[in-house]
Design a protein around this motif. Structure first.
Motif, mmCIF file in Angstrom:
data_model
loop_
_atom_site.group_PDB
_atom_site.id
_atom_site.type_symbol
_atom_site.label_atom_id
_atom_site.label_comp_id
_atom_site.label_asym_id
_atom_site.label_seq_id
_atom_site.Cartn_x
_atom_site.Cartn_y
_atom_site.Cartn_z
ATOM 1 N N UNK A 111 0.957 2.926 -22.198
ATOM 2 C CA UNK A 111 1.874 3.303 -21.112
ATOM 3 C C UNK A 111 1.576 2.399 -19.922
ATOM 4 N N UNK A 112 2.627 1.875 -19.324
ATOM 5 C CA UNK A 112 2.469 0.984 -18.161
ATOM 6 C C UNK A 112 3.260 1.571 -16.998
ATOM 7 N N UNK A 113 2.594 1.741 -15.878
ATOM 8 C CA UNK A 113 3.242 2.371 -14.722
ATOM 9 C C UNK A 113 2.965 1.537 -13.473
ATOM 10 N N UNK A 114 4.006 1.281 -12.695
ATOM 11 C CA UNK A 114 3.820 0.668 -11.374
ATOM 12 C C UNK A 114 4.469 1.603 -10.360
ATOM 13 N N UNK A 115 3.670 2.105 -9.432
ATOM 14 C CA UNK A 115 4.165 3.098 -8.474
ATOM 15 C C UNK A 115 3.873 2.637 -7.053
ATOM 16 N N UNK A 116 4.779 2.976 -6.157
ATOM 17 C CA UNK A 116 4.635 2.629 -4.742
ATOM 18 C C UNK A 116 4.351 3.901 -3.959
ATOM 19 N N UNK A 117 3.453 3.821 -2.997
ATOM 20 C CA UNK A 117 3.188 4.965 -2.123
ATOM 21 C C UNK A 117 2.930 4.468 -0.716
ATOM 22 N N UNK A 118 2.871 5.385 0.239
ATOM 23 C CA UNK A 118 2.602 4.967 1.617
ATOM 24 C C UNK A 118 1.148 4.556 1.796
ATOM 25 N N UNK A 119 0.905 3.681 2.741
ATOM 26 C CA UNK A 119 -0.475 3.325 3.114
ATOM 27 C C UNK A 119 -0.945 4.368 4.107
ATOM 28 N N UNK A 120 -2.089 4.960 3.841
ATOM 29 C CA UNK A 120 -2.605 6.008 4.733
ATOM 30 C C UNK A 120 -3.105 5.386 6.039
ATOM 31 N N UNK A 121 -3.273 6.208 7.040
ATOM 32 C CA UNK A 121 -3.894 5.784 8.300
ATOM 33 C C UNK A 121 -5.317 5.309 7.997
ATOM 34 N N UNK A 122 -5.880 4.405 8.823
ATOM 35 C CA UNK A 122 -7.255 3.968 8.566
ATOM 36 C C UNK A 122 -8.205 5.166 8.534
ATOM 37 N N UNK A 123 -9.043 5.259 7.499
ATOM 38 C CA UNK A 123 -9.951 6.410 7.405
ATOM 39 C C UNK A 123 -11.034 6.360 8.480
ATOM 40 N N UNK A 124 -11.542 7.531 8.826
ATOM 41 C CA UNK A 124 -12.593 7.611 9.838
ATOM 42 C C UNK A 124 -13.821 6.800 9.376
ATOM 43 N N UNK A 125 -14.471 6.061 10.300
ATOM 44 C CA UNK A 125 -15.562 5.156 9.883
ATOM 45 C C UNK A 125 -16.918 5.859 9.717
ATOM 46 N N UNK A 126 -16.875 7.069 9.178
ATOM 47 C CA UNK A 126 -18.101 7.837 8.974
ATOM 48 C C UNK A 126 -18.282 8.071 7.471
#
Ligand code: PMP
Length: 274
Positions: A111-126
């Motif tokens: 099975x081959x899948x290519x999916x698009x999603x939103x880029x999340x906000x930059x994660x907290x640097x902790x």
């Protein structure tokens, strides 16, 4: 999370709500598959050639038949243009396809899948250190397989502690990697990162940073995180991210991290398939 848009699946573009694979897909039944996460910049998947190469490496190690480079490029191109995205997250997944309700080999086709999603906000640097180890001698060490539940578990553990990432030691107590990131430390102005034999993934961002900056690949104890002057993470979605805390220890984002981050940003500006 609600997914919208069109998904490329086995050659067809299908609305996200109805895109599906069989309940007998070995990717679902036992996590027998490989994946890549790319960032689409100005409509182009960044470092596509390196991601395709790594996908092929993982599939070869799993003995799952690999789609050709041409098919994978076509899948990415079509899903990007169908969804009309400029900047996004692109996930490529290839599983063994139909298989038994157990660990026997799948019968395919893949099975081959290519999916698009939103880029999340930059994660907290902790970040926090994980209470579990990476098994550098395991069959899946260093591979980007869909058997990612260990990472899901550790990431949840980190989030429960207000952190955005959990860092693993390997079974020898050496610094290894995060659930979805590679880790670098700066000690007395020298930048170091664990070698691949530590069991970490050969991150594409890590690989690029090694090419553009002076970095030592050396075995490091996990405890280096308690004394390092600076610590930073690399990944496709974080680029180069300086950390401001590791467990209970606060630390600055210092000049060495800033230099590597600037060099990486320059590399991205100079071409999208380095
Ligand atoms: N380690 C692990 C376990 C990962 O899942 C990732 C993210 N793919 C990385 C490191 C960073 O790799 P990359 O720079 O290719 O995103």
């Amino acid at each position: 999370m609600e997914q919208t848009g069109l998904i490329w699946i086995d050659g067809d573009l299908v609305p996200a709500e109805s895109a599906s694979v069989s309940v007998f897909d070995h990717g679902l039944v036992v996590g027998d598959g490989a994946f890549e996460t790319l960032v689409v910049i100005d409509g182009t998947p960044f470092a596509a050639t390196r991601h395709i190469r790594r996908l092929h490496t993982t599939l070869a190690a799993l003995a799952v038949e690999a789609p050709s480079e041409q098919v994978l490029r076509q899948a990415m191109e079509q899903v990007v243009s169908a969804n009309q995205v400029d900047r996004a997250r692109l996930r490529l997944t290839v599983t063994g396809g139909l298989g038994p309700l157990g660990s026997g080999a799948p019968t395919g086709p893949v099975s081959i899948i290519a999916a698009i999603g939103p880029l999340a906000e930059p994660p907290t640097p902790a970040v926090v250190t994980a209470p579990w180890t990476r098994n550098e001698g395991g069959a899946l060490a260093g591979l980007k397989t869909t058997s990612y539940a260990e990472n899901v578990r550790a990431l949840r553990w980190a989030k429960e502690r207000g952190a955005s990432e959990a860092i693993f030691a390997n079974t020898k107590g050496e610094l290894c990697e995060g659930t979805g990131t590679n880790v670098f430390v700066v000690v007395d102005g020298r930048v170091s990162t664990p070698p691949l034999r530590s069991g970490c993934l050969a991150g594409i961002t890590r690989e690029l940073v090694l090419e553009i900056a002076e970095v030592d690949e050396v075995d490091l104890p996990l405890d280096v995180l308690r004394t390092a002057d600076e610590v930073f993470l690399t990944s496709t979605t974080r680029d180069v991210q300086g950390l401001t805390s590791v467990d209970d220890r606060a630390l600055p984002v210092g000049p060495a991290t800033d230099r590597v981050a600037a060099a990486f940003a320059e590399l991205v500006r100079s071409g999208l398939d380095p």
